[in-house]
Design an enzyme around this catalytic site. Structure first.
Site, short mmCIF file in Angstrom:
data_model
loop_
_atom_site.label_atom_id
_atom_site.label_comp_id
_atom_site.label_asym_id
_atom_site.label_seq_id
_atom_site.Cartn_x
_atom_site.Cartn_y
_atom_site.Cartn_z
N CYS A 43 0.71 -1.10 0.00
CA CYS A 43 0.04 0.08 0.54
C CYS A 43 0.96 1.12 -0.08
O CYS A 43 0.56 2.42 -0.28
CB CYS A 43 -0.64 0.15 1.39
SG CYS A 43 -1.75 -1.76 1.87
N CYS A 46 3.51 4.22 6.01
CA CYS A 46 5.06 4.32 6.17
C CYS A 46 5.28 4.77 7.52
O CYS A 46 4.27 5.65 8.23
CB CYS A 46 5.64 5.20 5.23
SG CYS A 46 7.91 5.01 5.76
N TRP A 378 -2.38 -4.06 -12.29
CA TRP A 378 -3.53 -2.85 -13.40
C TRP A 378 -3.73 -3.80 -14.67
O TRP A 378 -4.31 -3.50 -16.20
CB TRP A 378 -2.99 -2.16 -13.53
CG TRP A 378 -3.36 -0.93 -12.30
CD1 TRP A 378 -3.31 -0.53 -11.10
CD2 TRP A 378 -5.00 -0.89 -12.05
NE1 TRP A 378 -3.61 0.23 -10.05
CE2 TRP A 378 -4.69 0.40 -10.83
CE3 TRP A 378 -5.88 -0.68 -13.17
CZ2 TRP A 378 -6.19 1.08 -10.73
CZ3 TRP A 378 -7.57 0.12 -12.33
CH2 TRP A 378 -7.49 1.32 -11.21
N HIS A 446 -10.08 5.32 -15.53
CA HIS A 446 -10.45 5.61 -13.17
C HIS A 446 -8.74 4.72 -13.08
O HIS A 446 -8.77 5.44 -12.17
CB HIS A 446 -11.20 4.88 -13.24
CG HIS A 446 -12.65 4.98 -13.15
ND1 HIS A 446 -13.31 5.18 -14.54
CD2 HIS A 446 -13.44 6.26 -12.28
CE1 HIS A 446 -14.11 5.74 -14.76
NE2 HIS A 446 -15.05 6.18 -13.42
N ASN A 448 -6.52 6.68 -14.50
CA ASN A 448 -5.78 7.43 -15.47
C ASN A 448 -6.08 8.79 -13.88
O ASN A 448 -5.78 9.14 -13.15
CB ASN A 448 -5.90 8.35 -16.37
CG ASN A 448 -5.01 7.83 -17.79
OD1 ASN A 448 -3.89 7.37 -17.10
ND2 ASN A 448 -5.52 8.18 -18.55
N GLU A 449 -7.52 8.50 -13.82
CA GLU A 449 -8.08 9.30 -11.73
C GLU A 449 -6.67 8.19 -10.94
O GLU A 449 -6.68 9.46 -10.57
CB GLU A 449 -9.53 8.80 -11.94
CG GLU A 449 -10.06 9.44 -10.74
CD GLU A 449 -11.33 9.54 -10.55
OE1 GLU A 449 -11.92 8.91 -9.42
OE2 GLU A 449 -11.94 8.99 -11.34
N VAL A 450 -6.33 8.08 -11.11
CA VAL A 450 -6.32 7.14 -9.99
C VAL A 450 -4.60 7.66 -10.21
O VAL A 450 -4.12 8.32 -8.80
CB VAL A 450 -5.81 5.49 -10.04
CG1 VAL A 450 -4.96 5.34 -8.62
CG2 VAL A 450 -7.14 4.91 -8.96
N LYS A 466 4.00 9.29 -11.84
CA LYS A 466 2.58 8.73 -12.37
C LYS A 466 2.18 9.96 -13.49
O LYS A 466 1.75 10.71 -12.98
CB LYS A 466 1.74 8.32 -10.89
CG LYS A 466 1.93 7.15 -10.00
CD LYS A 466 0.93 6.95 -9.03
CE LYS A 466 1.02 5.79 -8.49
NZ LYS A 466 1.20 4.67 -8.77
#
Length: 695
Positions: A43, A46, A378, A446, A448-450, A466
């Site tokens: 995830c 940290c 993905w 979506h 790309n939204e992330v 990103k």
């Protein structure tokens, strides 16, 4: 989260202990401290020294277990970890995994996390561990007699309200420092408040052994200012503290070299690594699958069988697993039964193998905790939507793949925060998808939204930022401007996605060798592609030449093909002999069967491969007969037993040979028929002749 290497524990100066298999037992057995275990995965959350400072040890030991590492899978399962990040608090003297207290909302602020740990510390009902400082409020009597009962040079009093954590945090911050003690005093302790003339809260006061006291000269009445000033006092020294656990740094340098991948390609190594992790680690994390979880897993495997363009051995593996799941009728599927069903079967006639080695190529990050599995997952999802759009009616079952993805992420994806974000996106707009091509665009937009939401955050790999994908250098026709604002050319995007996520664009570089020897492809080969027959013939010839050069085996000329007809002596090769059919069937058939078996190496099982390798390793002497090896005869005989006899009958004959045989058989048949007719007619003639009269 720092890279999780099994067996490695961080030193006390590091942000947190990173545990490997077995280390959690040493922490649970501690009788002098509390332990907070942080279970994390990919995830990107940290914990650093700002969340739980290393100075809080030995009172509080913060350790991390990387549940993404398969070596820790059993540990995480024993502790009941189903998602990340998960924090559990273990009081001193804890012995079992069930003793852990789950700290809710571990994704809250660092300050809230420290306060939650302190609250759990104070709720301990067992005897107070000797390594931990007193955290309860001090009384006037304790302050008066403190120097009589202790050898410390300084006593620090932090006056605060009951809901403040400053005093307790400073006490833990100064735990490893000698000659100073910190106590908190509540604003309700009127005697001490009046004695020191406290008017604001929090306030810090320094008491000396001679009875004098003074207010701490800090710019701001806050924890960090108090701690910094106290550590600079004369006579204050930091004591030595070492974690009482066995450490291992053997894996510290076990970092895979960075692979320079071509971002315009897909790599089978990424796909198979993500597939292995999703099936054998994430889906098998729960102690048992039942209800919606079991249904989601069955749908996921069924979608993979239908649309995943894997190698034959992987497709066989998925088909076998899917068939097994369809036959499972019990309401609950235990983890140990599922893991047994998901094992590879190399010994089968059609090997069912999903490689277990995790190798990231196009999804490799600059550090181990970057990219990897999320990138691979993905990629699989994009690949499935594209294959569904190519292989089915556009308007039929448009949500087939997207619904499967949604269920998988909801029930199995380890990052809880990521799963919640994906579910929110799906609930908002997924039901508006009306075709398979729209499903492709929905997932792309979506994703790309992330990327836009995570860009610049802690989870972003600095070497792989990103971006909105595909970038202009990969697909310039996908971009346009409308009134000075960037926009996407969606038809061009669909065309690009179908080409990029095509099986023809999947490369086998760095993938695990195929368990079927004949199916192995060289570096740079693509899935589903096959070279010309001439090239394959050249490769087979090179393979035979390589086999002839095996150390310990003499290089032999390939047995030449004998002929059963005598050609013009000037045309036939020197030394060619005429052989009869018995000799031909005895020697030539076996030789040809051997070469035919070599060209069909795809059908050799792993058991046969191992046996041949053992024979070569033993360096066994091979006797030679004219033109043929004795060992080859034995192998050829075995090949003959395995191969259909119809294939063997056609080996070694040229067209002229076969034509002459047919002609000879025809002539001999005609001759026999003529002889039969002649004798039949003669017999009838003799029966019809009248007999001589008797005398």
């Amino acid at each position: 989260l720092p890279a999780a290497r099994p067996g490695r524990l961080y030193s006390p100066s590091d942000p947190l202990e990173l545990l490997g298999p077995g280390a959690e037992g040493r922490l649970l057995g501690s009788s002098s401290a509390w332990a907070v275990e942080f279970f994390a995965s990919w995830c990107g959350h940290c914990l650093t020294s700002s969340s739980v400072p290393p100075e809080w040890r030995p009172a509080v030991i913060l350790a991390a277990i990387d549940c993404a590492d398969e070596d820790n899978q059993q540990v995480c399962s024993d502790f009941g970890i189903t998602g990340f990040p998960t924090m559990k608090f273990f009081r001193a003297f804890s012995k079992k995994a069930e003793d852990g207290i789950r700290i809710t909302n571990p994704s809250a602020t660092v300050e809230d996390l420290r306060h939650a740990i302190i609250t759990n510390l104070e709720q301990s009902q067992d005897s107070w561990p000797p390594a931990c400082p007193p955290l309860e409020p001090a009384s006037a009597e304790e302050v008066r007699t403190f120097f009589q009962r202790n050898k410390d040079q300084y006593l620090v009093l932090i006056f605060e309200k009951s809901n403040s954590f400053v005093g307790r945090e400073v006490a833990l911050d100064m735990l490893q420092y000698e000659n100073v003690a910190v106590r908190r005093v509540l604003s309700s302790e009127e005697e001490l408040v009046e004695k020191f003339g406290v008017t604001t809260f929090p306030s810090g006061y320094l008491l000396l052994r001679n009875g004098s006291f003074s207010r701490l000269p800090v710019h701001i009445e806050a924890r960090s200012f108090y701690t910094y000033y106290l550590r600079t006092l004369s006579g204050i020294t930091r004591g030595s503290y070492k974690l009482n656990t066995t450490t291992s740094t053997s894996n510290e340098t076990d970092v895979a070299p960075l692979i320079h991948a071509d971002r315009s390609k897909l790599y089978m190594a990424d796909l198979e690594s993500a597939l292995h992790y999703s099936l054998r680690v994430e889906a098998a994390r729960a102690s048992a699958l039942s209800g919606a979880q079991l249904a989601a897993f069955k749908c996921y495997v069924a979608a993979l069988v239908k649309y995943f363009p894997g190698r034959p051995c992987v497709q066989t593996y998925l088909q076998t697993l899917d068939g097994w799941l369809r036959n499972w009728t019990e309401p609950e599927l235990p983890r140990n039964v599922l893991k047994e069903a998901m094992k590879n079967n190399e010994a089968a006639s059609n090997p069912a193998v999903l490689p277990t080695n995790v190798t990231w190529v196009g999804c490799q990050g600059s550090e181990r905790h970057f990219r990897g599995y999320p990138c691979g997952l993905w990629t699989i999802f994009h690949l499935l939507t594209i294959q569904a759009a190519k292989n089915g009616p556009d308007k039929e079952l448009p949500l087939e793949v997207l619904s499967t993805m949604r269920c998988y992420v909801r029930h199995f994806f380890g990052c809880q925060e990521c799963a919640e974000h994906f579910e929110a996106m799906a609930a908002k707009s997924m039901d508006r998808v009306l075709s398979r091509e729209e499903a492709v665009l929905w997932l792309w937009s979506h994703h790309n939204e992330v990327n836009a939401r995570l860009a610049g955050g802690d989870t972003e790999d600095p070497k792989f930022p990103k971006l909105q994908w595909p970038p202009p250098d990969m697909c310039p026709q996908c971009h346009k401007e409308e009134r000075g604002v960037h926009a996407w050319e969606e038809p061009a995007v669909v065309t690009f996605l179908k080409a990029h996520f095509s099986p023809a664009n999947i490369y086998m570089d760095y993938a695990e060798p195929d368990p079927i020897p004949g199916a192995r492809e060289g570096t740079g080969a693509r899935l589903g592609t096959e070279g010309p027959r001439v090239e394959r013939g050249r490769e087979e010839a090179e393979d035979r030449e390589g086999e002839a050069r095996v150390p310990g085996r003499p290089a032999l000329a390939e047995p030449r093909r004998p002929s059963i007809v005598r050609l013009n002596p000037k045309l036939r090769e020197a030394g060619e002999d005429i052989v009869d059919l018995d000799s031909f069937s005895e020697q030539h058939f076996k030789s040809q069967a051997l070469r035919a078996a070599a060209s069909r190496r795809r059908r050799i099982s792993k058991r046969d491969t191992i046996a041949l390798a053992q024979d070569a390793a033993e360096g066994r002497e091979h006797q030679r007969v004219p033109g043929i090896l004795l060992q080859e005869e034995e192998d050829a005989g075995e090949g003959l037993r395995r191969s259909p006899w119809l294939r063997v009958l056609g080996l070694g004959f040229s067209r002229l040979d076969i034509s002459l045989c047919v002609a000879l058989y025809f002539l001999s048949s005609m001759c026999l028929l003529a002889m039969y007719t002649f004798f039949r007619l003669r017999t009838r003639a003799r029966k019809g002749r009248p007999g001589f009269p008797m005398a």
